[in-house]
Scaffold this motif. Sequence first.
Motif, PDB file in Angstrom:
ATOM      1  N   THR A  45      59.037  18.578  64.535  1.00  0.00           N
ATOM      2  CA  THR A  45      57.944  18.216  63.637  1.00  0.00           C
ATOM      3  C   THR A  45      56.618  18.169  64.383  1.00  0.00           C
ATOM      4  O   THR A  45      55.601  18.685  63.895  1.00  0.00           O
ATOM      5  N   MET A  49      53.402  20.543  63.713  1.00  0.00           N
ATOM      6  CA  MET A  49      52.058  20.029  63.436  1.00  0.00           C
ATOM      7  C   MET A  49      51.042  20.660  64.374  1.00  0.00           C
ATOM      8  O   MET A  49      49.947  21.052  63.953  1.00  0.00           O
ATOM      9  N   ALA A  53      48.285  23.280  62.667  1.00  0.00           N
ATOM     10  CA  ALA A  53      47.048  22.534  62.416  1.00  0.00           C
ATOM     11  C   ALA A  53      45.861  23.502  62.449  1.00  0.00           C
ATOM     12  O   ALA A  53      45.845  24.448  63.251  1.00  0.00           O
ATOM     13  N   VAL A  72      46.514  10.086  61.875  1.00  0.00           N
ATOM     14  CA  VAL A  72      47.249  10.988  60.984  1.00  0.00           C
ATOM     15  C   VAL A  72      48.537  11.470  61.650  1.00  0.00           C
ATOM     16  O   VAL A  72      49.608  11.473  61.030  1.00  0.00           O
ATOM     17  N   ILE A  73      48.475  11.855  62.905  1.00  0.00           N
ATOM     18  CA  ILE A  73      49.672  12.310  63.622  1.00  0.00           C
ATOM     19  C   ILE A  73      50.684  11.174  63.727  1.00  0.00           C
ATOM     20  O   ILE A  73      51.880  11.369  63.497  1.00  0.00           O
ATOM     21  N   SER A  75      51.004   8.634  61.735  1.00  0.00           N
ATOM     22  CA  SER A  75      51.539   8.371  60.395  1.00  0.00           C
ATOM     23  C   SER A  75      52.614   9.379  60.020  1.00  0.00           C
ATOM     24  O   SER A  75      53.659   9.016  59.469  1.00  0.00           O
ATOM     25  N   VAL A  76      52.375  10.641  60.305  1.00  0.00           N
ATOM     26  CA  VAL A  76      53.361  11.681  59.992  1.00  0.00           C
ATOM     27  C   VAL A  76      54.634  11.463  60.810  1.00  0.00           C
ATOM     28  O   VAL A  76      55.749  11.536  60.283  1.00  0.00           O
ATOM     29  N   LEU A  77      54.477  11.178  62.096  1.00  0.00           N
ATOM     30  CA  LEU A  77      55.659  10.966  62.941  1.00  0.00           C
ATOM     31  C   LEU A  77      56.428   9.714  62.523  1.00  0.00           C
ATOM     32  O   LEU A  77      57.663   9.705  62.539  1.00  0.00           O
ATOM     33  N   GLY A  79      56.529   8.485  59.447  1.00  0.00           N
ATOM     34  CA  GLY A  79      57.196   8.852  58.197  1.00  0.00           C
ATOM     35  C   GLY A  79      58.443   9.696  58.431  1.00  0.00           C
ATOM     36  O   GLY A  79      59.485   9.452  57.838  1.00  0.00           O
ATOM     37  N   ILE A  80      58.343  10.666  59.316  1.00  0.00           N
ATOM     38  CA  ILE A  80      59.512  11.508  59.645  1.00  0.00           C
ATOM     39  C   ILE A  80      60.589  10.647  60.300  1.00  0.00           C
ATOM     40  O   ILE A  80      61.784  10.826  60.036  1.00  0.00           O
TER      41      ILE A  80
END
Length: 90
Positions: A45, A49, A53, A72-73, A75-77, A79-80
């Motif tokens: 992931t 990204m 990007a 943002v990075i 948050s994405v990590l 969430g994953i």
Amino acid sequence: MTTVTTLAQAAIEIAPAPARSGLMVDHIIGAVVYAALGILVLLITLYGMARFAPFPLHKELEEDQNVAVAIVIASVLLGISIIIAAAIMG
């Protein structure tokens, strides 16, 4: 104590020692395998990204010190990671 806990303790007390140790080894191996798969998915992931990007992440994070991109990075990590944990737990 709950019924499930009591039944689990009774099963552990009844089971012979070699069966208990083999079961523990199986659980440890399973945990290591699932942890490795989870980390691999997380790294894929992160690579995705960085690859897709519309701007260079390295430049934004280290040279420009863009905190918004870092949030943002993260948050994405995060969430994953929650999705991976839910998939492992069943």
